[in-house]
Design a protein around this motif. Structure first.
Motif, PDB file in Angstrom:
ATOM      1  N   ALA A  32       0.824  -1.212   0.000  1.00  0.00           N
ATOM      2  CA  ALA A  32       0.000   0.000   0.000  1.00  0.00           C
ATOM      3  C   ALA A  32       0.855   1.257   0.000  1.00  0.00           C
ATOM      4  O   ALA A  32       0.445   2.293  -0.533  1.00  0.00           O
ATOM      5  CB  ALA A  32      -0.918   0.003   1.224  1.00  0.00           C
ATOM      6  N   VAL A  33       2.026   1.174   0.593  1.00  0.00           N
ATOM      7  CA  VAL A  33       2.786   2.394   0.841  1.00  0.00           C
ATOM      8  C   VAL A  33       4.247   2.321   0.367  1.00  0.00           C
ATOM      9  O   VAL A  33       4.657   3.086  -0.505  1.00  0.00           O
ATOM     10  CB  VAL A  33       2.760   2.715   2.360  1.00  0.00           C
ATOM     11  N   TYR A  54       1.979   9.742   0.331  1.00  0.00           N
ATOM     12  CA  TYR A  54       2.441   8.371   0.557  1.00  0.00           C
ATOM     13  C   TYR A  54       3.634   8.362   1.508  1.00  0.00           C
ATOM     14  O   TYR A  54       3.773   7.460   2.338  1.00  0.00           O
ATOM     15  CB  TYR A  54       2.748   7.681  -0.786  1.00  0.00           C
ATOM     16  N   ALA A  55       4.492   9.394   1.416  1.00  0.00           N
ATOM     17  CA  ALA A  55       5.635   9.468   2.337  1.00  0.00           C
ATOM     18  C   ALA A  55       5.146   9.680   3.779  1.00  0.00           C
ATOM     19  O   ALA A  55       5.689   9.088   4.721  1.00  0.00           O
ATOM     20  CB  ALA A  55       6.572  10.601   1.913  1.00  0.00           C
ATOM     21  N   GLY A 108      -7.820  -1.193  -1.974  1.00  0.00           N
ATOM     22  CA  GLY A 108      -7.781  -1.122  -3.447  1.00  0.00           C
ATOM     23  C   GLY A 108      -7.050   0.129  -3.927  1.00  0.00           C
ATOM     24  O   GLY A 108      -6.049   0.054  -4.649  1.00  0.00           O
ATOM     25  N   PRO A 109      -7.536   1.306  -3.502  1.00  0.00           N
ATOM     26  CA  PRO A 109      -6.881   2.541  -3.949  1.00  0.00           C
ATOM     27  C   PRO A 109      -5.396   2.594  -3.590  1.00  0.00           C
ATOM     28  O   PRO A 109      -4.573   2.997  -4.416  1.00  0.00           O
ATOM     29  CB  PRO A 109      -7.673   3.634  -3.219  1.00  0.00           C
ATOM     30  N   LEU A 110      -5.008   2.175  -2.391  1.00  0.00           N
ATOM     31  CA  LEU A 110      -3.599   2.271  -2.014  1.00  0.00           C
ATOM     32  C   LEU A 110      -2.747   1.254  -2.777  1.00  0.00           C
ATOM     33  O   LEU A 110      -1.592   1.542  -3.112  1.00  0.00           O
ATOM     34  CB  LEU A 110      -3.419   2.116  -0.500  1.00  0.00           C
ATOM     35  N   MET A 111      -3.294   0.092  -3.084  1.00  0.00           N
ATOM     36  CA  MET A 111      -2.536  -0.859  -3.908  1.00  0.00           C
ATOM     37  C   MET A 111      -2.116  -0.190  -5.217  1.00  0.00           C
ATOM     38  O   MET A 111      -1.043  -0.444  -5.738  1.00  0.00           O
ATOM     39  CB  MET A 111      -3.395  -2.084  -4.280  1.00  0.00           C
ATOM     40  N   ASN A 112      -3.029   0.639  -5.745  1.00  0.00           N
ATOM     41  CA  ASN A 112      -2.797   1.228  -7.066  1.00  0.00           C
ATOM     42  C   ASN A 112      -2.170   2.617  -7.020  1.00  0.00           C
ATOM     43  O   ASN A 112      -2.062   3.277  -8.048  1.00  0.00           O
ATOM     44  CB  ASN A 112      -4.121   1.287  -7.836  1.00  0.00           C
TER      45      ASN A 112
END
Ligand code: 6R9
Length: 656
Positions: free
Chosen positions: A88-89, A117-118, A325-329
């Motif tokens: 995710a990150v 993301y950081a 879902g959103p963080l995977m992408n």
């Protein structure tokens, strides 16, 4: 003619149209243009899913895609190890995208926080270390009871980082529900908040949690996020402020390599008995499913799109399509703390304009509320960046679909009506927006790699197209639930006994169109209600009502409701010769709010001298539904005392 008059006329005209092909401007740039993906998957569904799993970063590659040697206990991606928080990150940061905004958080009072993301990378590692410092490790369940604030994402990912399955409870549930869910999942810690804000008011959360949590000895730590302010008593040795714990923690925490089948989370959902079901999801399969569906159903371009899912993280939609879902992408999302009508009824559209939202995902009940509030509210905002709309939670009636299409989507945005469940983990039936037309009211077809059949309830044989039957899923899929927490037997009996261990029983009635295979999902066939897209069990609400000292018996039904799809309607018989009064009605409603949460409060209470029962003593809810909805009664001869129905009809007539 007024604008409203024009809109009504336009919608009437649109009602004549059956299919809405993807607008050319959308289809041209879409990720998927045709049905070849469905065909590729059909050639070898398991291999196709294994291919999609490669979108994740694995520490060790899986050796077996699907193990179906012990149905219905299927496993996916055996031999593989990975970590959800790393996917995710970390990998986005490592790829040089640390500065990308993960969440544009917007608070109730207009506060704004851009979380990159950081930022997530730093906070998740600290939070993971803070959990470890309190003795929490792999396999320990951690409860999360937080409002829509970025800390909820950090908390979930911190758990995932160390392999502690999270158990999120929707913020609208009562403290007693939190207690029950912590108790049955033997949670070792709970992450909650001092107080929550709702429509300009602040309600204490920590103190209400304290009132019920005393007796739980498994619960060693309560972390408290300071958010809403107000008095917040802290118990020495047990309670820790989240901010202090993170500040004291080391900022590096390696993501633990976890088996693909390691439980990522449990999420309690309502079933047909009073006891909620702890639906258990794993890491590798679940993430594969949410990553693929989020990218392709929403036609996501992570570098350009701004995505907003208006659900709450406390539901599966939030888990799969706000967080994982959103963080995977590597998506940039909007996260909104507040209600759709606060500080005003146009706030959603104001935010769409402000953040340049391109992909918007909400529920039919919200669309119907917006319809009521009027088309002039969205018209005050520039919604021209929107390019795709989504719907989830309940069937969307064609009128609401068309309003969404015309008023919000400006007739240029495809609508994806996504059918799925807490149990399925990710979207199962919908349209791929660049490849398939939308058909108002029908969700579409099973996605690539997903197989459904509509069967006769008795024989289990497929029914002819156009005929109503029970929806089933006929092949395992990676995001499927693996069991009910601590209760394999209930897992088998709820989902796999009716039609055998290869056929998943969904619990929804549906039918399929002959020409294009589009599926219409009609509604639940069990005692599960769907109020504003929220799943609730009649048995759970009944047992809350009956626990009130003055109540003898109760039967709850879902009455069809224009705004919320269904509304809770309770038939109540009182102890002795007590009489029903408006005060008692208010008392019972409050009692249900205490026991379960405000969302379960009956909209309507009907005082009854007796309830219609079969000779074997089963309450005939179907008859109560007929009465509440003003329909002619069917056959009442199987009742022990048919006179009960006349008495009830009299009551209903009196009340109207
Ligand atoms: C994601 C979610 C699942 C139940 C499901 C069905 C209903 C959800 C729907 C829909 C028709 C849709 N449902 N999406 N019905 N069309 N697009 O809502 O999960 O809370 O577990 O509810 O919701 O009845 O069985 P969950």
């Amino acid at each position: 003619m007024t604008d409203t008059g024009h809109l009504e006329q336009d919608l009437e005209a649109l009602l004549q149209i059956e299919n809405f092909p993807p607008p050319a401007s959308f289809a041209e740039h879409a990720r998927i243009h045709d049905r070849s993906v469905h065909e590729a998957a059909a050639a070898d569904p398991v291999a196709w899913w294994a291919e999609q799993a490669k979108a994740l970063d694995w520490f060790t590659e899986p050796t077996t895609a699907l193990d179906d040697s012990n149905p219905p206990f299927y496993t996916w991606f055996k031999g593989g190890t990975l970590n959800a928080s790393y996917n995710a990150v970390d990998r986005h940061v490592l790829a040089g995208n640390g500065d990308r905004v993960a969440f544009h958080w917007h608070g109730e009072e207009g506060e704004q926080r851009a979380v990159t993301y950081a930022d997530l990378h730093r906070d998740v590692q600290r939070a993971a270390n803070a959990l470890k410092a309190r003795g929490i490790g792999k396999g320990d369940v951690v409860g999360i009871f937080l409002p829509m604030i970025p800390e909820v994402v950090v908390a979930m990912l911190a758990c995932a980082r160390i392999g502690a399955p999270h158990n999120v409870v929707f913020g609208g549930f009562s403290a007693e529900s939190v207690h029950e869910r912590m108790e049955v999942s033997e949670a070792k810690a709970l992450i909650t908040v001092d107080s929550a804000r709702r429509k300009g008011k602040t309600a204490p959360v920590k103190t209400t949690v304290d009132d019920v949590m005393g007796s739980l000895d498994t619960l060693e730590t309560i972390f408290v996020v300071q958010h809403g302010g107000g008095d917040c008593p802290m118990q020495d040795g047990r309670d820790v402020f989240w901010g202090d714990a993170l500040a004291a923690a080391d900022d590096e925490c390696e993501a633990e390599p976890l088996d693909a089948e390691h439980p990522l989370f449990i999420l309690y959902s309502s079933g047909s008995t009073a006891k909620p079901k702890g639906i258990q999801h794993t890491t590798g399969g679940y993430l594969t499913g949410v990553a693929w569906t989020h990218k392709h159903v929403f036609d996501l371009r992570p570098e350009e799109d701004v995505y907003w899912c208006s659900a709450d993280v406390g539901w599966i939609t939030g888990h799969s399509y706000i967080v994982y879902g959103p963080l995977m992408n590597g998506t940039t999302s909007v996260m909104f703390e507040g209600a759709p009508d606060y500080p005003h009824k146009g706030i959603w559209w104001e935010l769409c304009e402000q953040y340049g939202v391109t992909l918007f995902y909400t529920a039919p009940t919200a669309i119907r509320a917006c319809m009521k509030w009027g088309a002039d509210l969205p018209a005050q905002h520039d919604l021209s960046k929107l390019r795709l709309l989504g719907s989830v939670g309940e069937p969307i009636n064609p009128k609401a679909w068309l309003w969404y299409h015309k008023v919000i989507g400006g007739e240029r945005c495809p609508i994806v009506d996504t059918w799925w469940q807490t149990e399925t983990g990710h979207i199962m039936i919908t349209t791929l927006p660049g490849a398939q037309y939308g058909k108002p009211g029908s969700a579409g077809t099973p996605l690539p790699g997903v197989y459904a059949a509509i069967v006769d309830p008795d024989s289990g044989e497929e029914v002819p197209d156009g005929t109503q039957g029970l929806l089933t899923l006929t092949r395992p899929w990676p995001g499927m639930l693996r069991t009910l927490f601590g209760d394999d037997d209930r897992y088998v009996s709820t989902y796999w006994e009716k039609f055998g261990p290869q056929t998943y029983f969904v619990g929804d009635a549906s039918k399929r169109d002959a020409d294009d295979g589009y599926v219409w999902v009609i509604g639940r066939v069990d005692d599960v209600l769907n109020v504003s897209g929220h799943r609730m069990s009649t048995a759970e609400i009944e047992s809350a009502i009956v626990s009130h000292g003055k109540v003898a018996e109760s039967a709850v039904i879902g009455q069809t409701d224009e705004d919320t799809g269904q509304a809770v309607c309770a038939f109540v018989t009182l102890e002795g010769d007590l009489e029903g009064t408006p005060d008692l009605e208010a008392e019972i409603r409050e009692h249900v709010a205490q026991r379960i949460g405000k969302l379960a409060r009956p909209k309507r209470i009907v005082w009854a001298d007796d309830l219609p029962k079969t000779r074997s003593g089963k309450i005939m809810r179907r008859l109560l539904k007929d009465i509440a909805e003003g329909r002619a009664l069917g056959d009442v001869t199987t009742l022990r005392d048919p006179g009960v129905m006349q008495q009830l009809q009299g009551k209903i007539a009196e009340a109207q």
